[in-house]
Design a protein around this motif. Sequence first.
Motif, mmCIF file in Angstrom:
data_model
loop_
_atom_site.group_PDB
_atom_site.id
_atom_site.type_symbol
_atom_site.label_atom_id
_atom_site.label_comp_id
_atom_site.label_asym_id
_atom_site.label_seq_id
_atom_site.Cartn_x
_atom_site.Cartn_y
_atom_site.Cartn_z
ATOM 1 N N PRO A 120 0.792 -1.225 0.000
ATOM 2 C CA PRO A 120 0.000 0.000 0.000
ATOM 3 C C PRO A 120 0.830 1.284 0.000
ATOM 4 O O PRO A 120 0.339 2.326 -0.406
ATOM 5 C CB PRO A 120 -0.835 -0.106 1.275
ATOM 6 N N THR A 121 2.084 1.203 0.425
ATOM 7 C CA THR A 121 2.916 2.416 0.456
ATOM 8 C C THR A 121 4.144 2.238 -0.423
ATOM 9 O O THR A 121 4.598 1.115 -0.658
ATOM 10 C CB THR A 121 3.392 2.743 1.884
ATOM 11 N N GLY A 122 4.679 3.346 -0.873
ATOM 12 C CA GLY A 122 5.873 3.312 -1.701
ATOM 13 C C GLY A 122 7.076 2.734 -0.980
ATOM 14 O O GLY A 122 7.853 1.980 -1.554
ATOM 15 N N VAL A 123 7.246 3.063 0.295
ATOM 16 C CA VAL A 123 8.389 2.566 1.062
ATOM 17 C C VAL A 123 8.325 1.043 1.185
ATOM 18 O O VAL A 123 9.312 0.347 0.943
ATOM 19 C CB VAL A 123 8.453 3.222 2.459
ATOM 20 N N ALA A 124 7.154 0.511 1.547
ATOM 21 C CA ALA A 124 7.004 -0.944 1.666
ATOM 22 C C ALA A 124 7.239 -1.621 0.319
ATOM 23 O O ALA A 124 7.879 -2.671 0.245
ATOM 24 C CB ALA A 124 5.619 -1.292 2.207
ATOM 25 N N ALA A 125 6.736 -1.020 -0.755
ATOM 26 C CA ALA A 125 6.924 -1.595 -2.081
ATOM 27 C C ALA A 125 8.403 -1.606 -2.466
ATOM 28 O O ALA A 125 8.911 -2.601 -2.980
ATOM 29 C CB ALA A 125 6.106 -0.814 -3.114
ATOM 30 N N LEU A 126 9.101 -0.520 -2.203
ATOM 31 C CA LEU A 126 10.526 -0.446 -2.529
ATOM 32 C C LEU A 126 11.341 -1.454 -1.726
ATOM 33 O O LEU A 126 12.287 -2.046 -2.249
ATOM 34 C CB LEU A 126 11.060 0.966 -2.277
ATOM 35 N N ASN A 127 10.985 -1.662 -0.455
ATOM 36 C CA ASN A 127 11.722 -2.602 0.389
ATOM 37 C C ASN A 127 11.688 -4.027 -0.159
ATOM 38 O O ASN A 127 12.607 -4.801 0.083
ATOM 39 C CB ASN A 127 11.187 -2.598 1.818
ATOM 40 N N GLY A 150 11.040 -4.622 -3.542
ATOM 41 C CA GLY A 150 11.242 -4.595 -4.981
ATOM 42 C C GLY A 150 9.947 -4.740 -5.756
ATOM 43 O O GLY A 150 9.923 -5.326 -6.831
ATOM 44 N N GLY A 151 8.856 -4.204 -5.205
ATOM 45 C CA GLY A 151 7.558 -4.308 -5.857
ATOM 46 C C GLY A 151 7.020 -2.960 -6.279
ATOM 47 O O GLY A 151 7.786 -2.018 -6.511
ATOM 48 N N GLN A 152 5.716 -2.882 -6.368
ATOM 49 C CA GLN A 152 5.022 -1.655 -6.752
ATOM 50 C C GLN A 152 3.936 -1.377 -5.728
ATOM 51 O O GLN A 152 3.479 -2.286 -5.033
ATOM 52 C CB GLN A 152 4.315 -1.839 -8.102
ATOM 53 N N THR A 153 3.475 -0.130 -5.722
ATOM 54 C CA THR A 153 2.304 0.147 -4.894
ATOM 55 C C THR A 153 1.095 -0.539 -5.534
ATOM 56 O O THR A 153 1.074 -0.812 -6.737
ATOM 57 C CB THR A 153 2.006 1.662 -4.773
ATOM 58 N N ILE A 154 0.121 -0.819 -4.711
ATOM 59 C CA ILE A 154 -1.104 -1.455 -5.201
ATOM 60 C C ILE A 154 -1.738 -0.590 -6.282
ATOM 61 O O ILE A 154 -2.174 -1.080 -7.321
ATOM 62 C CB ILE A 154 -2.087 -1.713 -4.036
ATOM 63 N N HIS A 155 -1.786 0.720 -6.026
ATOM 64 C CA HIS A 155 -2.403 1.635 -6.987
ATOM 65 C C HIS A 155 -1.669 1.608 -8.327
ATOM 66 O O HIS A 155 -2.295 1.576 -9.389
ATOM 67 C CB HIS A 155 -2.444 3.056 -6.422
ATOM 68 N N GLN A 176 -6.314 7.420 -4.697
ATOM 69 C CA GLN A 176 -7.429 7.896 -3.886
ATOM 70 C C GLN A 176 -8.087 6.689 -3.227
ATOM 71 O O GLN A 176 -7.876 5.564 -3.662
ATOM 72 C CB GLN A 176 -8.431 8.644 -4.756
ATOM 73 N N PRO A 177 -8.876 6.906 -2.196
ATOM 74 C CA PRO A 177 -9.550 5.771 -1.541
ATOM 75 C C PRO A 177 -10.616 5.153 -2.453
ATOM 76 O O PRO A 177 -11.247 5.847 -3.247
ATOM 77 C CB PRO A 177 -10.209 6.390 -0.314
ATOM 78 N N TYR A 178 -10.777 3.859 -2.330
ATOM 79 C CA TYR A 178 -11.801 3.136 -3.075
ATOM 80 C C TYR A 178 -12.604 2.288 -2.096
ATOM 81 O O TYR A 178 -12.076 1.797 -1.113
ATOM 82 C CB TYR A 178 -11.185 2.212 -4.140
ATOM 83 N N MET A 179 -13.863 2.117 -2.408
ATOM 84 C CA MET A 179 -14.746 1.274 -1.616
ATOM 85 C C MET A 179 -15.121 0.053 -2.447
ATOM 86 O O MET A 179 -15.079 0.100 -3.677
ATOM 87 C CB MET A 179 -16.019 2.041 -1.213
ATOM 88 N N PRO A 180 -15.511 -1.055 -1.776
ATOM 89 C CA PRO A 180 -15.971 -2.213 -2.561
ATOM 90 C C PRO A 180 -17.113 -1.801 -3.493
ATOM 91 O O PRO A 180 -17.930 -0.949 -3.160
ATOM 92 C CB PRO A 180 -16.465 -3.183 -1.495
ATOM 93 N N ASN A 181 -17.133 -2.391 -4.658
ATOM 94 C CA ASN A 181 -18.150 -2.107 -5.681
ATOM 95 C C ASN A 181 -18.098 -0.673 -6.192
ATOM 96 O O ASN A 181 -19.094 -0.157 -6.708
ATOM 97 C CB ASN A 181 -19.558 -2.436 -5.179
ATOM 98 N N ASP A 182 -16.966 -0.021 -6.052
ATOM 99 C CA ASP A 182 -16.785 1.349 -6.538
ATOM 100 C C ASP A 182 -16.847 1.330 -8.062
ATOM 101 O O ASP A 182 -16.109 0.596 -8.719
ATOM 102 C CB ASP A 182 -15.426 1.876 -6.070
ATOM 103 N N ASP A 183 -17.729 2.129 -8.649
ATOM 104 C CA ASP A 183 -17.896 2.103 -10.110
ATOM 105 C C ASP A 183 -16.735 2.769 -10.856
ATOM 106 O O ASP A 183 -16.673 2.730 -12.080
ATOM 107 C CB ASP A 183 -19.233 2.708 -10.534
ATOM 108 N N GLU A 206 2.345 -5.743 3.823
ATOM 109 C CA GLU A 206 1.605 -4.798 4.690
ATOM 110 C C GLU A 206 0.101 -4.899 4.441
ATOM 111 O O GLU A 206 -0.608 -3.881 4.360
ATOM 112 C CB GLU A 206 2.097 -3.361 4.467
ATOM 113 N N ALA A 207 -0.405 -6.109 4.310
ATOM 114 C CA ALA A 207 -1.825 -6.327 3.986
ATOM 115 C C ALA A 207 -2.753 -5.732 5.036
ATOM 116 O O ALA A 207 -3.882 -5.362 4.723
ATOM 117 C CB ALA A 207 -2.097 -7.824 3.833
#
Length: 135
Positions: free
Chosen positions: A77-84, A86-91, A99-106, A131-132
Amino acid sequence: MDAPLSLLRTVNDITEGLGAAGLSPDQVDAVLRFAQAADTGVPFLLSGGAGTGKTYVAREIRAVMQQAVGNVAVVAPTGVAALNLGGQTIHSFFELAPQPYMPNDDRIVPFPEESKRREMMRKLKLLIVDEASMV
């Protein structure tokens, strides 16, 4: 449920050197348990206190699974965790605006049928979410 012998044999072959690579017996066990969970489709939670080596073990899990099954992605979820790891942010990985998203967000729409991202998702064998608890 036991994982199929082919994947476990591959992972066992790969993990033989993990103790020499600095992993403790408990950490090697965590890698093997992850492989079993991934092979059976069971979610796996790696937890522990600060400084216990979770990120180190997660890096080894990624490396082992990359060799065993190929096409592994790591998101956080964060850039620091992703970099640690070697991944990417979820977004970034799912091409979502930050931005925040809710389930079933159109605003969340499927990738176009012929897009490179959709093809990459089809080929993905394993998605690791770091960091789930923050998601």
